[in-house]
Design a protein around this motif. Structure first.
Motif, short mmCIF file in Angstrom:
data_model
loop_
_atom_site.label_atom_id
_atom_site.label_comp_id
_atom_site.label_asym_id
_atom_site.label_seq_id
_atom_site.Cartn_x
_atom_site.Cartn_y
_atom_site.Cartn_z
N ASP A 1 0.80 -1.23 0.00
CA ASP A 1 0.00 0.00 0.00
C ASP A 1 0.84 1.27 0.00
O ASP A 1 0.30 2.37 0.17
N HIS A 2 2.14 1.17 -0.18
CA HIS A 2 3.00 2.34 -0.32
C HIS A 2 3.23 2.57 -1.82
O HIS A 2 3.73 1.68 -2.52
N PHE A 3 2.89 3.76 -2.29
CA PHE A 3 3.14 4.08 -3.69
C PHE A 3 4.64 4.05 -3.95
O PHE A 3 5.42 4.68 -3.25
N SER A 4 5.04 3.33 -4.98
CA SER A 4 6.45 3.19 -5.29
C SER A 4 6.86 4.09 -6.45
O SER A 4 7.75 4.91 -6.31
N LYS A 5 6.22 3.93 -7.58
CA LYS A 5 6.58 4.75 -8.73
C LYS A 5 5.54 4.58 -9.82
O LYS A 5 4.69 3.69 -9.79
N VAL A 6 5.61 5.47 -10.80
CA VAL A 6 4.83 5.33 -12.01
C VAL A 6 5.79 5.51 -13.18
O VAL A 6 6.68 6.37 -13.16
N SER A 7 5.65 4.67 -14.16
CA SER A 7 6.50 4.76 -15.35
C SER A 7 5.63 4.90 -16.58
O SER A 7 4.84 4.01 -16.90
N LEU A 8 5.70 6.04 -17.21
CA LEU A 8 5.08 6.21 -18.52
C LEU A 8 6.15 5.79 -19.51
O LEU A 8 7.08 6.54 -19.79
N LEU A 9 6.07 4.56 -19.98
CA LEU A 9 7.18 3.98 -20.71
C LEU A 9 7.56 4.79 -21.95
O LEU A 9 8.72 4.93 -22.27
N ARG A 10 6.54 5.35 -22.63
CA ARG A 10 6.83 6.18 -23.80
C ARG A 10 5.64 7.09 -24.04
O ARG A 10 4.50 6.66 -24.00
N TYR A 11 5.94 8.34 -24.30
CA TYR A 11 4.89 9.32 -24.56
C TYR A 11 4.78 9.51 -26.06
O TYR A 11 5.77 9.80 -26.74
N LYS A 12 3.58 9.38 -26.59
CA LYS A 12 3.43 9.29 -28.04
C LYS A 12 3.76 10.59 -28.76
O LYS A 12 4.05 10.59 -29.95
N LYS A 13 3.73 11.74 -28.05
CA LYS A 13 3.99 13.00 -28.72
C LYS A 13 5.46 13.18 -29.12
O LYS A 13 5.75 13.83 -30.10
N TYR B 1 9.20 8.51 -19.92
CA TYR B 1 9.08 9.40 -18.77
C TYR B 1 8.77 8.56 -17.53
O TYR B 1 8.25 7.45 -17.63
N GLY B 2 9.06 9.11 -16.35
CA GLY B 2 8.74 8.42 -15.11
C GLY B 2 8.76 9.37 -13.94
O GLY B 2 9.16 10.54 -14.07
N THR B 3 8.33 8.89 -12.77
CA THR B 3 8.39 9.71 -11.58
C THR B 3 9.83 9.96 -11.18
O THR B 3 10.74 9.23 -11.57
N ALA B 4 10.04 10.98 -10.37
CA ALA B 4 11.39 11.34 -9.93
C ALA B 4 12.03 10.19 -9.18
O ALA B 4 11.37 9.46 -8.43
N ASP B 5 13.33 10.00 -9.38
CA ASP B 5 14.06 8.93 -8.71
C ASP B 5 13.90 9.01 -7.20
O ASP B 5 13.68 7.99 -6.53
N PHE B 6 14.04 10.22 -6.66
CA PHE B 6 14.02 10.42 -5.22
C PHE B 6 12.90 11.40 -4.87
O PHE B 6 12.68 12.38 -5.58
N ASP B 7 12.21 11.12 -3.78
CA ASP B 7 11.09 11.97 -3.35
C ASP B 7 10.03 12.10 -4.44
O ASP B 7 9.58 13.21 -4.77
#
Length: 318
Positions: free
Chosen positions: A88-100, A105-111
């Motif tokens: 239940d702890h959010f770890s990260k989100v990865s947008l593997l590729r943005y079509k534009k 792209y992804g969430t910041a490594d730290f914080d």
């Protein structure tokens, strides 16, 4: 000389238009479903809808969960978004590729929570229903530190029922945790690397999702089965090895972890003096991998002030 019959022109014009549209690589139409499904997604003010079969979510016996979403398709590319949670702890989100711009792209490594928020998170372990809202920035993946990296805005919500249970897990996730008053440390990522000043020592870095790090600097004897456990090690701020250090991230946001190891720069972290001890309580092998478990107690100082007094710390090293 051939003449162009009006009926011929009426039939050929739509075909020519289709050929011209296909030949423009950047103008390929993105396939968008008509059925919205149980979630919402907006990227840089563009709204995406979903097919129900474009959403996959799984959780294992260690309560590590991922939500995998296909949010757009073209004839040559599928675009996916992945959310990760750990107990239940959010770890990260990865947008593997943005079509534009075809960049990952992804969430910041730290914080990551400083720039990307997850709100109203609800998970029912009995029914395995999951819902949450999200909003924030994702940063372009880079192979080196660059504080001027591009970002995109992301927001939406997820509402899923009956997430699939899959995988037994090893029950041995490398992690460090403690609670101190109203402060809770729960690591959602770990990096293991050699100490740059002493190649004999190994550093185990444990990161939270809100900008903190615990680092264990250990010599090889700590994870050795002889002498037998339990074994206790004391340290203070002057110790060079077999110690724990507490840090807070103060740098600029960046996303490099999706490419390889996180890049840890000394100038991006504020260190706090620590005194205390840790105890190795168990050492065993899982296949060819050595697992070391233990507990720790310590005091963390900001100047002369004790900001964290810890007596319930736990760690697992792999």
């Amino acid at each position: 000389m051939l003449t162009q019959h009006p009926m011929f022109m009426r039939n050929i014009l739509p075909l020519l238009s289709a050929i011209l549209l296909w030949s423009c690589g950047d103008s390929l139409p993105t396939e968008k479903p008509v059925e919205k499904g149980p979630l919402e997604l907006t990227i840089d003010n563009e709204v995406y809808n979903f097919y129900p079969n474009a959403i996959h979510a799984k959780i294992d016996n260690e309560n590590q969960m991922y939500v995998y979403i296909t949010y757009a398709r073209t004839p040559f590319m599928t675009y996916d978004l992945v959310f990760w949670f750990d107990n239940d702890h959010f770890s990260k989100v990865s947008l593997l590729r943005y079509k534009k711009d075809e960049k990952p792209y992804g969430t910041a490594d730290f914080d990551p929570l400083k720039w990307f928020s997850v709100r109203n998170y609800k998970y029912n372990p009995v029914t395995r229903d999951l819902s949450f809202e999200y909003e924030g920035k994702l940063f372009e993946s880079l192979s080196e530190v660059n504080t001027s990296s591009k970002s995109i805005a992301l927001k939406g919500k997820v509402d899923l029922q009956g997430i699939q249970k899959e995988g037994s897990g090893t029950q041995n996730v490398a992690r460090a945790t403690f609670d101190s008053g109203n402060f809770s440390f729960y690591s959602i990522h770990r990096e293991k690397m050699r100490n740059t000043q002493n190649d004999i020592l190994t550093e185990h870095h444990y990161f939270t999702n809100n900008g903190y790090r615990l680092s264990f600097t250990l010599d090889p004897t700590v994870t050795n089965s002889f002498p037998p456990v339990p074994r206790r090690y004391s340290f203070d701020n002057n110790s060079n090895e077999n110690k724990i250090t507490f840090y807070q991230f103060t740098g600029e946001p960046r996303h490099t972890g999706g490419i390889g190891e996180f890049i840890i720069r000394t100038e991006d972290w504020k260190s706090y003096p620590c005194t205390g001890s840790f105890t190795v309580t168990e050492i065993f092998n899982v296949g060819s991998e050595r697992v070391t478990k233990g507990t720790f107690a310590m005091e963390v100082y900001n100047g002369n002030e004790i900001i964290h007094k810890i007596d319930n710390g736990n760690f697992l090293i792999k």
